[in-house]
Design a protein around this motif. Sequence first.
Motif, PDB file in Angstrom:
ATOM      1  N   VAL A  20       0.683  -1.212  -0.056  1.00 29.96           N
ATOM      2  CA  VAL A  20       0.044   0.087  -0.037  1.00 29.96           C
ATOM      3  C   VAL A  20       1.293   1.729   0.161  1.00 29.96           C
ATOM      4  O   VAL A  20       0.411   2.359  -0.619  1.00 29.96           O
ATOM      5  CB  VAL A  20      -1.185  -0.029   1.346  1.00 29.96           C
ATOM      6  CG1 VAL A  20      -1.737   1.937   1.063  1.00 29.96           C
ATOM      7  CG2 VAL A  20      -1.927  -1.076   1.079  1.00 29.96           C
ATOM      8  N   TYR A  21       2.407   1.212   0.726  1.00 29.95           N
ATOM      9  CA  TYR A  21       3.333   1.858   1.256  1.00 29.95           C
ATOM     10  C   TYR A  21       3.266   2.858  -0.636  1.00 29.95           C
ATOM     11  O   TYR A  21       3.441   3.775  -0.803  1.00 29.95           O
ATOM     12  CB  TYR A  21       3.705   2.218   1.866  1.00 29.95           C
ATOM     13  CG  TYR A  21       4.918   3.371   2.174  1.00 29.95           C
ATOM     14  CD1 TYR A  21       4.570   4.121   3.232  1.00 29.95           C
ATOM     15  CD2 TYR A  21       6.743   2.825   1.719  1.00 29.95           C
ATOM     16  CE1 TYR A  21       5.247   5.279   3.082  1.00 29.95           C
ATOM     17  CE2 TYR A  21       7.186   3.966   1.781  1.00 29.95           C
ATOM     18  CZ  TYR A  21       7.414   5.429   2.569  1.00 29.95           C
ATOM     19  OH  TYR A  21       7.695   5.999   2.803  1.00 29.95           O
ATOM     20  N   ASP A  22       4.144   1.806  -1.109  1.00 30.90           N
ATOM     21  CA  ASP A  22       4.307   1.589  -2.898  1.00 30.90           C
ATOM     22  C   ASP A  22       3.473   1.855  -3.194  1.00 30.90           C
ATOM     23  O   ASP A  22       3.582   3.165  -4.373  1.00 30.90           O
ATOM     24  CB  ASP A  22       5.176   0.418  -2.989  1.00 30.90           C
ATOM     25  CG  ASP A  22       6.105  -0.037  -4.255  1.00 30.90           C
ATOM     26  OD1 ASP A  22       7.393   1.186  -4.097  1.00 30.90           O
ATOM     27  OD2 ASP A  22       6.299   0.389  -5.408  1.00 30.90           O
ATOM     28  N   PRO A 143      18.880  12.742  -2.716  1.00 30.35           N
ATOM     29  CA  PRO A 143      18.308  12.893  -2.138  1.00 30.35           C
ATOM     30  C   PRO A 143      16.665  12.521  -1.820  1.00 30.35           C
ATOM     31  O   PRO A 143      15.173  12.991  -1.547  1.00 30.35           O
ATOM     32  CB  PRO A 143      17.672  14.466  -3.502  1.00 30.35           C
ATOM     33  CG  PRO A 143      17.968  13.560  -4.759  1.00 30.35           C
ATOM     34  CD  PRO A 143      19.243  12.763  -4.221  1.00 30.35           C
ATOM     35  N   THR A 144      16.500  11.180  -2.370  1.00 31.71           N
ATOM     36  CA  THR A 144      15.664  10.380  -1.951  1.00 31.71           C
ATOM     37  C   THR A 144      15.620   9.371  -0.187  1.00 31.71           C
ATOM     38  O   THR A 144      14.903   8.788   0.057  1.00 31.71           O
ATOM     39  CB  THR A 144      15.185   9.501  -2.886  1.00 31.71           C
ATOM     40  OG1 THR A 144      15.944   8.373  -3.015  1.00 31.71           O
ATOM     41  CG2 THR A 144      15.161   9.793  -4.025  1.00 31.71           C
ATOM     42  N   THR A 150      12.315   3.122   0.213  1.00 22.50           N
ATOM     43  CA  THR A 150      12.451   4.182  -0.435  1.00 22.50           C
ATOM     44  C   THR A 150      11.603   5.409   0.273  1.00 22.50           C
ATOM     45  O   THR A 150      10.349   4.633  -0.301  1.00 22.50           O
ATOM     46  CB  THR A 150      12.699   4.773  -1.882  1.00 22.50           C
ATOM     47  OG1 THR A 150      13.201   4.027  -2.858  1.00 22.50           O
ATOM     48  CG2 THR A 150      12.342   5.768  -2.481  1.00 22.50           C
ATOM     49  N   ALA A 151      11.731   6.367   0.707  1.00 16.40           N
ATOM     50  CA  ALA A 151      10.794   7.413   1.309  1.00 16.40           C
ATOM     51  C   ALA A 151       9.461   7.638   0.509  1.00 16.40           C
ATOM     52  O   ALA A 151       9.615   7.694  -0.225  1.00 16.40           O
ATOM     53  CB  ALA A 151      11.059   8.431   2.156  1.00 16.40           C
ATOM     54  N   ASP A 152       8.013   7.870   1.177  1.00  9.95           N
ATOM     55  CA  ASP A 152       7.601   8.312   0.730  1.00  9.95           C
ATOM     56  C   ASP A 152       7.337  10.040   0.419  1.00  9.95           C
ATOM     57  O   ASP A 152       8.388  11.370   1.796  1.00  9.95           O
ATOM     58  CB  ASP A 152       6.401   8.416   0.783  1.00  9.95           C
ATOM     59  CG  ASP A 152       5.251   9.037  -0.303  1.00  9.95           C
ATOM     60  OD1 ASP A 152       5.362  10.169  -0.339  1.00  9.95           O
ATOM     61  OD2 ASP A 152       3.832   9.571   0.178  1.00  9.95           O
ATOM     62  N   SER A 159       4.372  12.509  10.366  1.00  8.37           N
ATOM     63  CA  SER A 159       6.159  12.128  11.241  1.00  8.37           C
ATOM     64  C   SER A 159       5.971  10.905  11.676  1.00  8.37           C
ATOM     65  O   SER A 159       5.283  10.906  12.426  1.00  8.37           O
ATOM     66  CB  SER A 159       7.496  13.170  12.120  1.00  8.37           C
ATOM     67  OG  SER A 159       8.454  12.459  11.633  1.00  8.37           O
ATOM     68  N   LEU A 160       6.724  10.365  10.258  1.00  8.63           N
ATOM     69  CA  LEU A 160       6.076   8.501  10.902  1.00  8.63           C
ATOM     70  C   LEU A 160       7.320   8.185  11.905  1.00  8.63           C
ATOM     71  O   LEU A 160       6.990   7.059  12.507  1.00  8.63           O
ATOM     72  CB  LEU A 160       6.045   7.356   9.661  1.00  8.63           C
ATOM     73  CG  LEU A 160       4.657   7.387   9.562  1.00  8.63           C
ATOM     74  CD1 LEU A 160       4.392   5.734   8.167  1.00  8.63           C
ATOM     75  CD2 LEU A 160       3.676   6.714   9.889  1.00  8.63           C
ATOM     76  N   HIS A 161       7.999   8.996  11.311  1.00  5.72           N
ATOM     77  CA  HIS A 161       9.334   8.944  11.819  1.00  5.72           C
ATOM     78  C   HIS A 161       9.012   8.652  13.700  1.00  5.72           C
ATOM     79  O   HIS A 161       9.683   8.271  14.542  1.00  5.72           O
ATOM     80  CB  HIS A 161      10.193   9.789  11.781  1.00  5.72           C
ATOM     81  CG  HIS A 161      11.417   9.573  10.827  1.00  5.72           C
ATOM     82  ND1 HIS A 161      10.915   9.349   9.251  1.00  5.72           N
ATOM     83  CD2 HIS A 161      13.086   9.038  10.740  1.00  5.72           C
ATOM     84  CE1 HIS A 161      12.042   8.457   8.688  1.00  5.72           C
ATOM     85  NE2 HIS A 161      12.825   8.707   9.543  1.00  5.72           N
ATOM     86  N   LEU A 162       8.835  10.204  13.991  1.00  2.00           N
ATOM     87  CA  LEU A 162       8.016  10.483  15.103  1.00  2.00           C
ATOM     88  C   LEU A 162       6.908   9.234  16.113  1.00  2.00           C
ATOM     89  O   LEU A 162       6.646   9.213  17.070  1.00  2.00           O
ATOM     90  CB  LEU A 162       7.518  11.572  15.342  1.00  2.00           C
ATOM     91  CG  LEU A 162       8.115  12.689  16.253  1.00  2.00           C
ATOM     92  CD1 LEU A 162       8.108  11.823  17.852  1.00  2.00           C
ATOM     93  CD2 LEU A 162       9.358  13.291  15.930  1.00  2.00           C
ATOM     94  N   ALA A 163       6.393   9.672  15.015  1.00  2.00           N
ATOM     95  CA  ALA A 163       5.091   7.798  15.670  1.00  2.00           C
ATOM     96  C   ALA A 163       5.444   7.182  15.995  1.00  2.00           C
ATOM     97  O   ALA A 163       5.490   5.863  16.811  1.00  2.00           O
ATOM     98  CB  ALA A 163       3.667   7.555  14.226  1.00  2.00           C
TER      99      ALA A 163
END
Length: 269
Positions: A20-22, A143-144, A150-152, A159-163
């Motif tokens: 789903v993310y991709d 840059p990616t 690979t990040a969206d 922020s999923l980093h924070l979540a």
Amino acid sequence: MVRRPRIIGELAVLLVLLWVYDLIRGHADVREVAALRNGQQLLHFERWLGIDIELAANLWTTQQTALSLAASYWYQFTHLSMTLGVLVWCWWRRAGSYRRARNALVLTNVFGLCFFMLYPVAPPRFLPGFGFVDSVANAGFGPTHGGPVTADQFGAFPSLHLAWAVWTAVVAHRLVRSTALRWLWLCYPVITAVVVVVTGNHYLLDVLAGALIALATLAIAHRIPRRRSDDRHRPSGLPTGRAGQANLTRLKTFLGASDRELEPSRRDR
């Protein structure tokens, strides 16, 4: 003893989320204009609130070479490794708590993916004319930002980093017994919050939204009844729950009364 969920099922859930993310990331061209507009609006809203600290923090950090490099490596490597490490640790050491922890993490990602699809937001480093520096790209990650996934590029809010960091800290806090280690784990999302802002990857509002989503999903998962091992070994005819306890109490009262009624006949004999 509580059985651990099978690895195959857990991997299946992970693969579905990645798919789903991709799928969402594949529509980057369609989302770019809206993402840039929404990013600018977020920054203007923060200025109106007086909390737009991102640019000053980003420019100051990039002037400190060692600090900028450390922040970039933290951003690049701790996000996935820490989260998966704590998830596997919980699966191995706390099988009884694992399902709730996993459910909370899955819900966090589901909510995040819904936001990415409905409200794309470009990170500060992408906004033209604002002067943000991409610290992670300057550290050699492109840059990616590379990585196994690979990040969206237009999924800054929330922020999923924070979540993930908040989820990791809460679950790890429950796994360890040492008070010092518990406090140390609680520092992890704080450091991550600073890192994602100073590297130009998230806004302050992204950070707050990510933390709130993680806390909400942890609370939701905690309210889902946990399957208990003793329920599986309980005889099928034995009542459970409050109604069952009330019935057992009545049964004990009845049996006690029956014994007292039998006492005169026993004395007669």
